[in-house]
Write an enzyme that holds these catalytic residues in place. Structure first.
Site, PDB file in Angstrom:
ATOM      1  N   GLU A   9       0.175 -14.640 -61.673  1.00 63.93           N
ATOM      2  CA  GLU A   9      -0.358 -15.279 -61.126  1.00 63.93           C
ATOM      3  C   GLU A   9      -1.144 -16.654 -61.652  1.00 63.93           C
ATOM      4  O   GLU A   9      -1.833 -17.333 -62.288  1.00 63.93           O
ATOM      5  CB  GLU A   9      -1.158 -14.650 -63.133  1.00 63.93           C
ATOM      6  N   THR A  29       2.393  -5.704 -58.844  1.00 64.16           N
ATOM      7  CA  THR A  29       3.524  -4.965 -60.049  1.00 64.16           C
ATOM      8  C   THR A  29       2.506  -3.330 -60.698  1.00 64.16           C
ATOM      9  O   THR A  29       1.682  -3.193 -60.440  1.00 64.16           O
ATOM     10  CB  THR A  29       2.743  -6.272 -61.462  1.00 64.16           C
ATOM     11  N   ALA A  47      -0.526 -14.568 -47.509  1.00 61.62           N
ATOM     12  CA  ALA A  47      -1.242 -14.761 -48.466  1.00 61.62           C
ATOM     13  C   ALA A  47      -1.379 -15.217 -50.134  1.00 61.62           C
ATOM     14  O   ALA A  47      -1.293 -13.852 -50.230  1.00 61.62           O
ATOM     15  CB  ALA A  47      -2.725 -14.195 -48.317  1.00 61.62           C
ATOM     16  N   THR A  54       1.174 -20.019 -59.190  1.00 61.57           N
ATOM     17  CA  THR A  54       1.916 -20.966 -59.646  1.00 61.57           C
ATOM     18  C   THR A  54       1.903 -22.127 -60.429  1.00 61.57           C
ATOM     19  O   THR A  54       0.264 -22.932 -60.277  1.00 61.57           O
ATOM     20  CB  THR A  54       2.573 -21.666 -58.192  1.00 61.57           C
ATOM     21  N   PRO A  90       1.827 -10.942 -48.175  1.00 58.04           N
ATOM     22  CA  PRO A  90       2.831 -11.631 -46.796  1.00 58.04           C
ATOM     23  C   PRO A  90       2.796 -13.143 -46.266  1.00 58.04           C
ATOM     24  O   PRO A  90       3.616 -14.044 -46.627  1.00 58.04           O
ATOM     25  CB  PRO A  90       3.502 -10.714 -45.904  1.00 58.04           C
TER      26      PRO A  90
HETATM   27  C1  LIG Z   1       7.705 -10.186 -60.095  1.00 60.81           C
HETATM   28  C2  LIG Z   1       5.672 -10.916 -59.208  1.00 60.81           C
HETATM   29  C3  LIG Z   1       5.388  -9.948 -58.759  1.00 60.81           C
HETATM   30  C4  LIG Z   1       4.075 -10.096 -59.127  1.00 60.81           C
HETATM   31  N1  LIG Z   1       2.753  -9.606 -59.059  1.00 60.81           N
HETATM   32  C5  LIG Z   1       1.438  -9.281 -58.453  1.00 60.81           C
HETATM   33  C6  LIG Z   1       0.456  -8.481 -59.075  1.00 60.81           C
HETATM   34  O1  LIG Z   1       0.105  -7.520 -59.612  1.00 60.81           O
HETATM   35  N2  LIG Z   1      -0.518  -8.467 -57.800  1.00 60.81           N
HETATM   36  C7  LIG Z   1      -0.881  -9.538 -57.338  1.00 60.81           C
HETATM   37  O2  LIG Z   1      -1.357 -10.191 -55.428  1.00 60.81           O
HETATM   38  N3  LIG Z   1       0.034 -10.571 -57.109  1.00 60.81           N
HETATM   39  C8  LIG Z   1       1.833 -10.294 -57.499  1.00 60.81           C
HETATM   40  N4  LIG Z   1       2.416 -11.613 -57.300  1.00 60.81           N
HETATM   41  C9  LIG Z   1       2.435 -12.457 -56.731  1.00 60.81           C
HETATM   42  C10 LIG Z   1       1.825 -13.649 -57.091  1.00 60.81           C
HETATM   43  O3  LIG Z   1       1.049 -13.733 -57.695  1.00 60.81           O
HETATM   44  C11 LIG Z   1       2.242 -15.012 -55.578  1.00 60.81           C
HETATM   45  O4  LIG Z   1       3.674 -14.722 -55.599  1.00 60.81           O
HETATM   46  C12 LIG Z   1       1.655 -15.842 -56.103  1.00 60.81           C
HETATM   47  O5  LIG Z   1       0.502 -16.357 -56.472  1.00 60.81           O
HETATM   48  C13 LIG Z   1       2.704 -17.548 -55.583  1.00 60.81           C
HETATM   49  O6  LIG Z   1       2.301 -17.258 -53.889  1.00 60.81           O
HETATM   50  P1  LIG Z   1       3.826 -16.855 -52.658  1.00 60.81           P
HETATM   51  O7  LIG Z   1       4.433 -16.579 -53.480  1.00 60.81           O
HETATM   52  O8  LIG Z   1       2.465 -16.592 -51.831  1.00 60.81           O
HETATM   53  O9  LIG Z   1       3.908 -18.268 -51.937  1.00 60.81           O
HETATM   54  P2  LIG Z   1       3.249 -19.345 -51.713  1.00 60.81           P
HETATM   55  O10 LIG Z   1       2.095 -19.722 -52.028  1.00 60.81           O
HETATM   56  O11 LIG Z   1       4.040 -19.557 -50.545  1.00 60.81           O
HETATM   57  O12 LIG Z   1       3.880 -20.373 -52.750  1.00 60.81           O
HETATM   58  C14 LIG Z   1       5.306 -21.723 -52.079  1.00 60.81           C
HETATM   59  C15 LIG Z   1       5.451 -23.152 -52.891  1.00 60.81           C
HETATM   60  O13 LIG Z   1       4.107 -23.459 -52.655  1.00 60.81           O
HETATM   61  C16 LIG Z   1       3.488 -23.855 -53.265  1.00 60.81           C
HETATM   62  N5  LIG Z   1       2.074 -24.414 -53.136  1.00 60.81           N
HETATM   63  C17 LIG Z   1       1.515 -23.640 -52.330  1.00 60.81           C
HETATM   64  N6  LIG Z   1      -0.155 -24.536 -52.141  1.00 60.81           N
HETATM   65  C18 LIG Z   1       0.586 -25.620 -52.927  1.00 60.81           C
HETATM   66  C19 LIG Z   1      -0.465 -26.379 -52.373  1.00 60.81           C
HETATM   67  N7  LIG Z   1      -1.604 -26.084 -51.745  1.00 60.81           N
HETATM   68  N8  LIG Z   1      -0.057 -26.921 -53.288  1.00 60.81           N
HETATM   69  C20 LIG Z   1       0.840 -27.920 -53.839  1.00 60.81           C
HETATM   70  N9  LIG Z   1       1.505 -26.872 -53.952  1.00 60.81           N
HETATM   71  C21 LIG Z   1       1.212 -25.700 -53.307  1.00 60.81           C
HETATM   72  C22 LIG Z   1       3.594 -23.243 -54.453  1.00 60.81           C
HETATM   73  O14 LIG Z   1       2.761 -23.679 -55.742  1.00 60.81           O
HETATM   74  C23 LIG Z   1       4.645 -22.560 -54.232  1.00 60.81           C
HETATM   75  O15 LIG Z   1       5.820 -23.554 -54.838  1.00 60.81           O
HETATM   76  C24 LIG Z   1       4.046 -11.183 -57.649  1.00 60.81           C
HETATM   77  C25 LIG Z   1       5.072 -12.176 -58.036  1.00 60.81           C
HETATM   78  C26 LIG Z   1       5.844 -12.181 -57.498  1.00 60.81           C
HETATM   79  C27 LIG Z   1       7.303 -12.216 -57.397  1.00 60.81           C
END
Ligand SMILES: Cc1cc2nc3c(=O)[nH]c(=O)nc-3n(C[C@H](O)[C@H](O)[C@H](O)COP(=O)(O)OP(=O)(O)OC[C@H]3O[C@@H](n4cnc5c(N)ncnc54)[C@H](O)[C@@H]3O)c2cc1C
Length: 380
Positions: free
Chosen positions: A361, A158, A130, A363, A128
């Site tokens: 995987e 997933t 990280a 953004t 949540p």
């Molecule tokens: C349907 C789905 C399936 C998934 N499956 C898996 C899985 O199997 N295993 C797993 O471990 N994870 C999984 N994820 C998690 C996914 O990898 C993360 O949601 C993703 O890496 C982004 O992390 P966050 O959601 O915490 O966004 P945040 O890290 O909170 O980012 C929010 C926004 O800020 C931007 N941002 C953050 N830091 C920076 C920076 N330094 N510079 C510029 N922009 C920045 C991001 O690009 C994004 O636009 C899944 C997510 C979804 C939605």
């Protein structure tokens, strides 16, 4: 140098396309509407050998290469992105860490069922608090005699809660500056799988939050080297990004195919809409996006198969292909007019499914960070 896949890869493409058209396409909309994870079909994908494609025959794999996996993900993703990600995550994130970093015993225990598609593994990195900053992991594992005690939670994982799920690999803090990886068998006491998320897209894919409360696992469930779990998971993600790019290629191809068909048959003002440059030219752009995304994806896959560095090529492929896929879904929806906005129509599901490709995987912003750093830029 050649820009074509081998005859073997093209043969695999035909086999997977036939399977996808007959076993998946007729049901995809129904599974999506019901948010149903289609267990029987996933098992059939396993029987076809898709989950074992790039792995050694010693554990039940098909002895193929990474390019084969990308071909299969592209073809499944062309008809159903939710099943495409089920395959991508099952292989790229589920099996790969165990195959790459597991001990002989761990491989013997988990891999045969996973490679046969009788079981699924999930990959729990995100928490949540990280996601992009995955090193901010708060989940902890403390050694107590012959057991690790795990406490913490994971988000958006997933394939974590299906009836096939046998194991989840997670990262956890094992010291102030140390992250390690662990295998948590499904059903372990103290390991709770939260109810499935309601998502914008990928409805038929299985995604859950996970909670660990004094969850005890045997000492030997440490995966890979103690203290190296984070770096090891990052190498897994590099490969996963190429596979996500392949899924995006499937999305772009679907947008292209459906737009061409519709633009030839839908008439306005007494002629097909495709006779207007305003409709035909964006569809021409879809062809360019499909070609460019495909070339970047298979270049990265070929580097991986040749044992060369992939970090930069994987990020480039993932970034371009996923952003092109979102643009492609917007174009395809526009070409279909009002029918494009209808859930009963051929492209609304593509529009909803595309967005996550720019997030999962890593953004798009994270891909740009990786690429900038690869260029030696002092970006933070
Ligand atoms: C349907 C789905 C399936 C998934 N499956 C898996 C899985 O199997 N295993 C797993 O471990 N994870 C999984 N994820 C998690 C996914 O990898 C993360 O949601 C993703 O890496 C982004 O992390 P966050 O959601 O915490 O966004 P945040 O890290 O909170 O980012 C929010 C926004 O800020 C931007 N941002 C953050 N830091 C920076 C920076 N330094 N510079 C510029 N922009 C920045 C991001 O690009 C994004 O636009 C899944 C997510 C979804 C939605």
């Amino acid at each position: 140098m050649t820009f074509e896949l081998s005859e073997e890869h093209e043969h695999l493409r035909r086999v997977v396309r036939d399977f996808a058209e007959s076993e998946i396409a007729p049901h995809a909309a129904e599974w999506d509407a019901a948010a149903e994870f289609p267990v029987a079909t996933v098992r059939k994908m396993g029987e076809l050998g898709l989950f074992g494609l790039p792995f050694s025959e010693a554990y039940g794999g098909m002895g193929g290469d990474f390019t084969s996996l990308c071909v299969a993900i592209e073809e499944i993703g062309r008809v159903d992105q939710a099943l495409g990600i089920t395959l991508e995550a099952g292989v790229g994130l589920g099996i790969n860490p165990i195959y790459t970093f597991g001990t002989g015993e761990q491989k013997e225990r988990w891999l045969p069922d996973l490679m046969a598609g009788r079981a699924l593994a999930a990959f729990g990195l995100t928490e949540p608090d990280a996601g992009s900053d995955a090193a901010a992991t708060r989940t902890r594992a403390v050694l107590d005699g012959e057991e690790w005690i795990v406490n913490g939670s994971k988000a958006f994982i997933t394939n974590a809660g299906t009836e096939l799920t046998s194991v989840v690999t997670i990262t956890a803090r094992t010291g102030p500056d140390e992250i390690s990886a662990f295998l948590i068998p499904a059903g372990t006491r103290g390991f709770e799988v939260e109810p499935a998320y309601k998502k914008l897209g990928w409805h038929a894919s299985d995604t859950h939050g996970l909670v660990f409360t004094d969850c005890r696992i045997p000492r030997e469930n440490l995966l890979g080297t103690k203290g190296k779990g984070f770096q090891e998971f990052l190498t897994i993600l590099d490969e996963g990004r190429i596979a996500i790019a392949a899924l995006a290629v499937g999305m772009i191809q679907a947008c292209l195919d459906r737009s061409v068909d519709y633009a030839k048959t839908r008439t306005t003002f007494g002629r097909p809409i495709g006779s207007n440059q305003g409709v035909a030219f964006p569809i021409a752009d879809l062809q360019v996006q499909a070609d460019a995304a495909r070339l970047l994806t298979y270049r990265a896959a070929a580097l991986k198969d040749a044992g060369k560095p992939i970090k930069q090529a994987a990020a480039v492929a993932k970034l371009y292909a996923s952003e092109a896929a979102v643009a492609a879904a917007r174009i395809a929806t526009q070409v279909h007019g009002g029918a494009g906005f209808m859930e009963t129509g051929p492209v609304a599901r593509l529009y909803r499914d595309a967005k996550i490709l720019e997030i999962g995987e890593g953004t798009s912003e994270v891909q740009r960070l990786v690429i900038s750093r690869g260029l030696g830029l002092p970006v933070i």
